[in-house]
Design a protein around this motif. Structure first.
Motif, PDB file in Angstrom:
ATOM      1  N   ILE A  53       0.399   1.204  -7.562  1.00  0.00           N
ATOM      2  CA  ILE A  53       0.499   0.553  -8.864  1.00  0.00           C
ATOM      3  C   ILE A  53       1.949   0.287  -9.252  1.00  0.00           C
ATOM      4  O   ILE A  53       2.237  -0.636  -9.998  1.00  0.00           O
ATOM      5  CB  ILE A  53      -0.228   1.395  -9.940  1.00  0.00           C
ATOM      6  N   ARG A  54       2.889   1.056  -8.708  1.00  0.00           N
ATOM      7  CA  ARG A  54       4.295   0.829  -9.053  1.00  0.00           C
ATOM      8  C   ARG A  54       4.818  -0.481  -8.474  1.00  0.00           C
ATOM      9  O   ARG A  54       5.773  -1.043  -9.009  1.00  0.00           O
ATOM     10  CB  ARG A  54       5.148   1.988  -8.572  1.00  0.00           C
ATOM     11  N   THR A  55       4.223  -0.949  -7.407  1.00  0.00           N
ATOM     12  CA  THR A  55       4.641  -2.233  -6.849  1.00  0.00           C
ATOM     13  C   THR A  55       3.619  -3.333  -7.122  1.00  0.00           C
ATOM     14  O   THR A  55       3.996  -4.478  -7.322  1.00  0.00           O
ATOM     15  CB  THR A  55       4.863  -2.127  -5.333  1.00  0.00           C
ATOM     16  N   ASP A 101       0.829  -1.207   0.000  1.00  0.00           N
ATOM     17  CA  ASP A 101       0.000   0.000   0.000  1.00  0.00           C
ATOM     18  C   ASP A 101       0.863   1.257   0.000  1.00  0.00           C
ATOM     19  O   ASP A 101       2.046   1.230   0.271  1.00  0.00           O
ATOM     20  CB  ASP A 101      -0.973   0.005   1.174  1.00  0.00           C
ATOM     21  N   ASN A 102       0.221   2.363  -0.342  1.00  0.00           N
ATOM     22  CA  ASN A 102       0.933   3.635  -0.453  1.00  0.00           C
ATOM     23  C   ASN A 102       0.724   4.525   0.765  1.00  0.00           C
ATOM     24  O   ASN A 102       0.969   5.716   0.697  1.00  0.00           O
ATOM     25  CB  ASN A 102       0.489   4.366  -1.716  1.00  0.00           C
ATOM     26  N   GLY A 103       0.265   3.979   1.855  1.00  0.00           N
ATOM     27  CA  GLY A 103       0.042   4.753   3.060  1.00  0.00           C
ATOM     28  C   GLY A 103      -1.403   5.197   3.222  1.00  0.00           C
ATOM     29  O   GLY A 103      -1.810   5.620   4.282  1.00  0.00           O
ATOM     30  N   TYR A 104      -2.182   5.098   2.149  1.00  0.00           N
ATOM     31  CA  TYR A 104      -3.587   5.496   2.200  1.00  0.00           C
ATOM     32  C   TYR A 104      -4.522   4.294   2.144  1.00  0.00           C
ATOM     33  O   TYR A 104      -5.717   4.436   1.966  1.00  0.00           O
ATOM     34  CB  TYR A 104      -3.911   6.446   1.048  1.00  0.00           C
ATOM     35  N   GLY A 158       1.583  -3.687  -9.756  1.00  0.00           N
ATOM     36  CA  GLY A 158       1.582  -4.127 -11.149  1.00  0.00           C
ATOM     37  C   GLY A 158       2.637  -5.179 -11.445  1.00  0.00           C
ATOM     38  O   GLY A 158       2.303  -6.264 -11.950  1.00  0.00           O
ATOM     39  N   PRO A 159       3.896  -4.918 -11.140  1.00  0.00           N
ATOM     40  CA  PRO A 159       4.911  -5.952 -11.375  1.00  0.00           C
ATOM     41  C   PRO A 159       4.679  -7.222 -10.544  1.00  0.00           C
ATOM     42  O   PRO A 159       4.935  -8.328 -11.029  1.00  0.00           O
ATOM     43  CB  PRO A 159       6.214  -5.276 -10.970  1.00  0.00           C
ATOM     44  N   LEU A 160       4.191  -7.072  -9.303  1.00  0.00           N
ATOM     45  CA  LEU A 160       3.913  -8.257  -8.500  1.00  0.00           C
ATOM     46  C   LEU A 160       2.797  -9.090  -9.120  1.00  0.00           C
ATOM     47  O   LEU A 160       2.836 -10.321  -9.098  1.00  0.00           O
ATOM     48  CB  LEU A 160       3.534  -7.859  -7.073  1.00  0.00           C
ATOM     49  N   TRP A 161       1.790  -8.423  -9.686  1.00  0.00           N
ATOM     50  CA  TRP A 161       0.662  -9.114 -10.311  1.00  0.00           C
ATOM     51  C   TRP A 161       1.143  -9.968 -11.481  1.00  0.00           C
ATOM     52  O   TRP A 161       0.817 -11.146 -11.590  1.00  0.00           O
ATOM     53  CB  TRP A 161      -0.369  -8.083 -10.759  1.00  0.00           C
ATOM     54  N   PHE A 162       1.933  -9.357 -12.375  1.00  0.00           N
ATOM     55  CA  PHE A 162       2.385 -10.093 -13.555  1.00  0.00           C
ATOM     56  C   PHE A 162       3.453 -11.123 -13.208  1.00  0.00           C
ATOM     57  O   PHE A 162       3.482 -12.212 -13.790  1.00  0.00           O
ATOM     58  CB  PHE A 162       2.893  -9.131 -14.625  1.00  0.00           C
ATOM     59  N   ALA A 163       4.338 -10.828 -12.259  1.00  0.00           N
ATOM     60  CA  ALA A 163       5.357 -11.803 -11.859  1.00  0.00           C
ATOM     61  C   ALA A 163       4.716 -13.003 -11.168  1.00  0.00           C
ATOM     62  O   ALA A 163       5.148 -14.148 -11.377  1.00  0.00           O
ATOM     63  CB  ALA A 163       6.377 -11.146 -10.936  1.00  0.00           C
ATOM     64  N   GLY A 164       3.685 -12.764 -10.379  1.00  0.00           N
ATOM     65  CA  GLY A 164       2.988 -13.873  -9.725  1.00  0.00           C
ATOM     66  C   GLY A 164       2.306 -14.779 -10.732  1.00  0.00           C
ATOM     67  O   GLY A 164       2.378 -16.006 -10.643  1.00  0.00           O
TER      68      GLY A 164
END
Length: 94
Positions: free
Chosen positions: A38-40, A30-33, A42-48
């Motif tokens: 999306i910067r973390t 999360d981004n604190g909110y 997105g890549p985790l989604w596709f790498a998973g």
């Protein structure tokens, strides 16, 4: 009939579990909110997805093909999610 070795079967289970771990890590990116960044995410989604696809195809010695297929499936899930959100927005007038 395909023949699997125990080594490839254990490698397959390991790669699939790594893929699920990457997908579970999206929850904590999360981004604190309270929303996923999306910067973390997105890549985790596709790498998973790629790891799960590679793990599924490892017993058949088609790891690279499975990784590509996993990424295509993840992209398709994103498209289906966007379509579902758009339909809900049309129905409920949001």
């Amino acid at each position: 009939m395909p023949r699997f070795s125990l080594k490839r079967l254990l490698a397959s289970v390991t790669i699939i579990s790594i893929g699920f771990m990457l997908l579970a890590a999206i929850r904590y990116s999360d981004n604190g909110y309270g929303a996923a960044d999306i910067r973390t995410a997105g890549p985790l989604w596709f790498a998973g997805g790629a790891a799960i696809g590679a793990g599924v195809m490892t017993p058949f010695k088609r790891t690279a093909w499975g990784a590509k297929l996993g990424m295509i499936v993840q992209l398709g899930l994103i498209v289906l999610y966007v379509i579902a959100v758009m339909i809900c927005m049309l129905i409920y007038g949001v």
